[in-house]
Design an enzyme around this catalytic site. Structure first.
Site, mmCIF file in Angstrom:
data_model
loop_
_atom_site.group_PDB
_atom_site.id
_atom_site.type_symbol
_atom_site.label_atom_id
_atom_site.label_comp_id
_atom_site.label_asym_id
_atom_site.label_seq_id
_atom_site.Cartn_x
_atom_site.Cartn_y
_atom_site.Cartn_z
ATOM 1 N N HIS A 123 62.774 -31.411 -3.433
ATOM 2 C CA HIS A 123 63.337 -31.427 -4.781
ATOM 3 C C HIS A 123 64.713 -30.771 -4.800
ATOM 4 C CE1 HIS A 123 62.533 -27.133 -5.558
ATOM 5 N NE2 HIS A 123 61.328 -27.327 -5.044
ATOM 6 N N CYS A 135 58.518 -25.505 -0.909
ATOM 7 C CA CYS A 135 59.117 -26.839 -0.837
ATOM 8 C C CYS A 135 60.389 -26.802 -0.004
ATOM 9 C CB CYS A 135 59.458 -27.318 -2.246
ATOM 10 S SG CYS A 135 58.020 -27.489 -3.330
#
Length: 176
Positions: A123, A135
């Site tokens: 992301h 992430c």
């Protein structure tokens, strides 16, 4: 896609990125802030249709009420969900731009093992190289470039040799 100490290599480009505040870990656990070692696959692409055009034909819009369950013992653990959900979860439709575009990975999916970690996405970063909760994050421009070229099944290699090496970089980025 291959994660290196300098960024993510994909199709001849090196994309600067951020990893989890817990660095790279071979023994990923829910809440440790680490990015898991392994060969992962891209399994989905989500985007905010109210903020951008569809980045690829296979992308699915993020709608109001879209969630991701991160409660280890819940039947929807590490799965998309819809509001209302009493279990612990992340809202996919956020006020900030971090999840305007999200590539989903198959980490601990589709049959999640409780406690192994959830929601390992690619992301947008908060700011350059600022650590994530596990992430891998990129600039908006690089993420758009990546989303236009990745396909379902695209491999993401997070080498075991990086375990323990990127924690220092994450610590420095948090202090900046």
């Amino acid at each position: 896609m291959v994660l290196t100490p300098m960024g993510l290599r994909f199709r001849g480009r090196l994309l600067p990125c951020a990893v989890g505040r817990g660095g790279i870990a071979a023994d990923k656990r829910e809440g440790d802030g680490a990015t898991p070692v392994g060969v992962h696959r891209v399994v989905g692409l989500l985007y905010r249709a109210d903020r951008m055009a569809r980045p690829a034909p296979w992308a699915r819009p993020i709608l109001p009420g879209d969630l991701w369950c991160d409660e280890s013992g819940h039947p929807l653990y590490n799965q998309p969900a819809r509001a209302p959900l009493a279990a612990s979860h992340e809202a996919l439709r956020r006020a900030d731009p971090l999840y305007d575009l999200v590539l989903l990975t198959d980490w601990n999916w589709p049959h999640a093992q409780p406690g192994r970690g959830s929601a390992i996405f690619l992301h947008q970063w908060r700011r350059p190289r600022y650590p994530t909760a596990g992430c891998i994050a990129f600039s908006r421009a690089d993420l758009l470039w990546l989303a236009a070229r990745a396909r379902p099944g695209t491999r993401l290699l997070v080498p075991g040799a990086l375990a323990g090496r990127l924690e220092r970089r994450a610590a420095v980025a948090r202090r900046e």
